[in-house]
Design an enzyme around this catalytic site. Structure first.
Site, short mmCIF file in Angstrom:
data_model
loop_
_atom_site.label_atom_id
_atom_site.label_comp_id
_atom_site.label_asym_id
_atom_site.label_seq_id
_atom_site.Cartn_x
_atom_site.Cartn_y
_atom_site.Cartn_z
CG ASP A 52 34.16 25.19 14.82
OD1 ASP A 52 34.42 24.64 15.16
OD2 ASP A 52 35.26 25.91 13.78
NE ARG A 88 41.53 27.65 15.92
CZ ARG A 88 40.86 27.16 15.77
NH1 ARG A 88 40.30 26.57 17.60
NH2 ARG A 88 39.49 26.77 15.62
#
Length: 229
Positions: free
Chosen positions: A14, A45
């Site tokens: 990722d 986020r």
């Protein structure tokens, strides 16, 4: 010595939060944001990920760059920051996020051993490619795979399927690494041998998909898959 995860042919990472520090965008412009910088970074986020899940549920995919901007707009409003220059700087910083300190050395170690590596990210190519290039790490990756190709975000299995489709590696030969516990579980449920990069010592989520291992940072990966340092 026994290798905890033998038979790995490819490590797939990722991007955001795993190889690259998304907090570095706000850190560069902390002075312009003021005392709410840390809180804004955390909320950005949270909203960014939340919006991907909501778009998956609603069937309304949009490129991650758009989602990132929408999440930032929410955060700027919540923190009463109206200066458009701040938004522009923060979005620009997302195109050159700093890699975590241990990432270059770990990738160099895997490269010396001939281990295949790739990125699989929610990011669309228009934001991933500049970031990977700016980091100086592009030569380490065989492929930079984006959910844009599947037009759906993680943890939808169509995303993880891109690895075999593009790289020809079956799930059982893939070591997938993510700092997002939900992403790690999604990949494990798909069939990858999955490692959660738990930088903060957070508790594990109670989700389907059995994780293969948990590490504190990427420097532990070579030993986990039996790559000599």
């Amino acid at each position: 010595m026994a290798v905890p995860l033998p038979g790995i042919e490819m490590c797939v990472f990722d991007a955001y939060g795993t190889l690259f520090d998304f907090n570095s965008a706000v850190s560069r412009h902390r002075k312009a944001i003021g005392p709410s910088a840390h809180a804004l970074s955390d909320l950005w986020r949270t909203k960014q990920i939340q919006y991907t899940w909501l778009r998956n549920a609603m069937g309304t995919y949009a490129p991650f760059w758009q989602v990132t901007g929408e999440a930032l707009d929410h955060c700027l409003t919540a923190h009463r920051i109206a200066d458009p220059a701040v938004r522009e700087r923060l979005m620009g910083a997302y195109l050159a996020l700093a890699p975590f300190p241990e990432a270059p050395g770990m990738l160099a170690c895997l490269s010396r051993a001939g281990m295949r590596t790739a990125i699989l990210s929610n990011g669309n190519p228009g934001m991933l490619d500049p970031m990977v290039t700016a980091s100086g790490l592009a030569n380490h990756f065989e492929a930079v795979l984006s959910v844009d190709e599947a037009a759906v975000f993680k943890p939808d299995p169509r995303v993880y399927r891109l690895v075999e489709a593009r790289c020809g590696v079956t799930p059982d030969k893939v070591c997938f690494l993510s700092s997002n516990c939900w992403d790690a579980h999604g990949a494990a449920q798909f069939g990858f041998r999955t490692v959660w990069v738990n930088r903060t010592g957070a508790p594990n989520d109670n989700l389907p998909g059995r994780l293969s291992a948990q590490i504190r940072d990427l420097s532990e990966l070579p030993d986990l898959i039996g790559v000599p340092r």
